[in-house]
Scaffold this motif. Structure first.
Motif, short mmCIF file in Angstrom:
data_model
loop_
_atom_site.label_atom_id
_atom_site.label_comp_id
_atom_site.label_asym_id
_atom_site.label_seq_id
_atom_site.Cartn_x
_atom_site.Cartn_y
_atom_site.Cartn_z
N ILE A 128 0.85 -1.20 0.00
CA ILE A 128 0.00 0.00 0.00
C ILE A 128 0.88 1.25 0.00
O ILE A 128 0.67 2.17 -0.79
N LEU A 129 1.87 1.27 0.86
CA LEU A 129 2.74 2.44 0.99
C LEU A 129 3.58 2.66 -0.26
O LEU A 129 3.72 3.80 -0.72
N GLN A 130 4.13 1.60 -0.83
CA GLN A 130 4.94 1.77 -2.04
C GLN A 130 4.07 2.27 -3.20
O GLN A 130 4.50 3.12 -3.98
N SER A 131 2.85 1.78 -3.27
CA SER A 131 1.92 2.24 -4.31
C SER A 131 1.60 3.73 -4.09
O SER A 131 1.55 4.51 -5.06
N TYR A 132 1.39 4.12 -2.84
CA TYR A 132 1.15 5.53 -2.52
C TYR A 132 2.34 6.38 -2.96
O TYR A 132 2.17 7.44 -3.57
N LEU A 133 3.55 5.94 -2.63
CA LEU A 133 4.75 6.70 -2.99
C LEU A 133 4.86 6.84 -4.52
O LEU A 133 5.16 7.92 -5.02
N LYS A 134 4.63 5.76 -5.21
CA LYS A 134 4.74 5.79 -6.67
C LYS A 134 3.71 6.74 -7.28
O LYS A 134 4.01 7.51 -8.19
N ARG A 135 2.50 6.69 -6.77
CA ARG A 135 1.43 7.55 -7.30
C ARG A 135 1.68 9.03 -7.01
O ARG A 135 1.26 9.90 -7.77
N ASN A 136 2.37 9.33 -5.92
CA ASN A 136 2.56 10.72 -5.51
C ASN A 136 3.94 11.27 -5.84
O ASN A 136 4.34 12.29 -5.30
N GLN A 137 4.67 10.57 -6.72
CA GLN A 137 5.97 11.09 -7.16
C GLN A 137 5.77 12.37 -7.97
O GLN A 137 4.78 12.55 -8.63
#
Length: 138
Positions: A128-137
């Motif tokens: 979940i967190l890695q997906s969040y980071l990727k989406r908010n780059q």
């Protein structure tokens, strides 16, 4: 530097993941019993500041609330009340448990490790967190 902490909330256990200090990589941290989560956070933030909480939001394939949504929203409310100086956001957690199980299998972990639900919970939180980071780059 502060980190981002993510939760995969469950009524019994909560999977927890955090970023590195540069907020590039999400890593599984731990699994905590739900009733002990605020003590866990209190202990963690003594040594590692947190700038934001991300909570996986359980929704179904059509984007509607699930049976777990209400208790997750209650957890978020508790986070916001106790840590009002740390912003909280939600993030879609659809398929993360399935992805976590597949990832554990690909890592070559044994059957006992794969069947331990706490391992799935903390890896789900990191997904979940890695997906969040990727989406908010940027």
């Amino acid at each position: 530097m502060a980190r981002i902490m993510c939760f995969d909330y469950g009524s019994k256990r909560i999977g927890i993941a955090v970023t590195d200090e540069l907020k590039i990589i999400a890593s599984p941290l731990s699994t905590c019993l739900s009733h002990e989560i605020f003590n866990f956070i209190d202990s963690y933030i003594v040594n590692c500041p947190i700038e934001k909480f991300i909570v996986g939001m359980p929704i179904d394939l059509k984007g509607r609330d699930t049976d777990a949504t209400k208790s997750t929203k209650g957890f978020i409310k508790g986070l916001k009340n106790k840590y009002s100086n740390i912003p909280s956001e939600t993030y879609d957690e659809r398929f993360t448990s399935r992805i976590a199980k597949d990832a554990i299998l690909l890592m070559g972990k044994n059957k006992k490790y794969r069947r331990t639900k706490s391992n799935v919970d903390k890896i789900s939180a990191s997904i979940i967190l890695q997906s969040y980071l990727k989406r908010n780059q940027l």
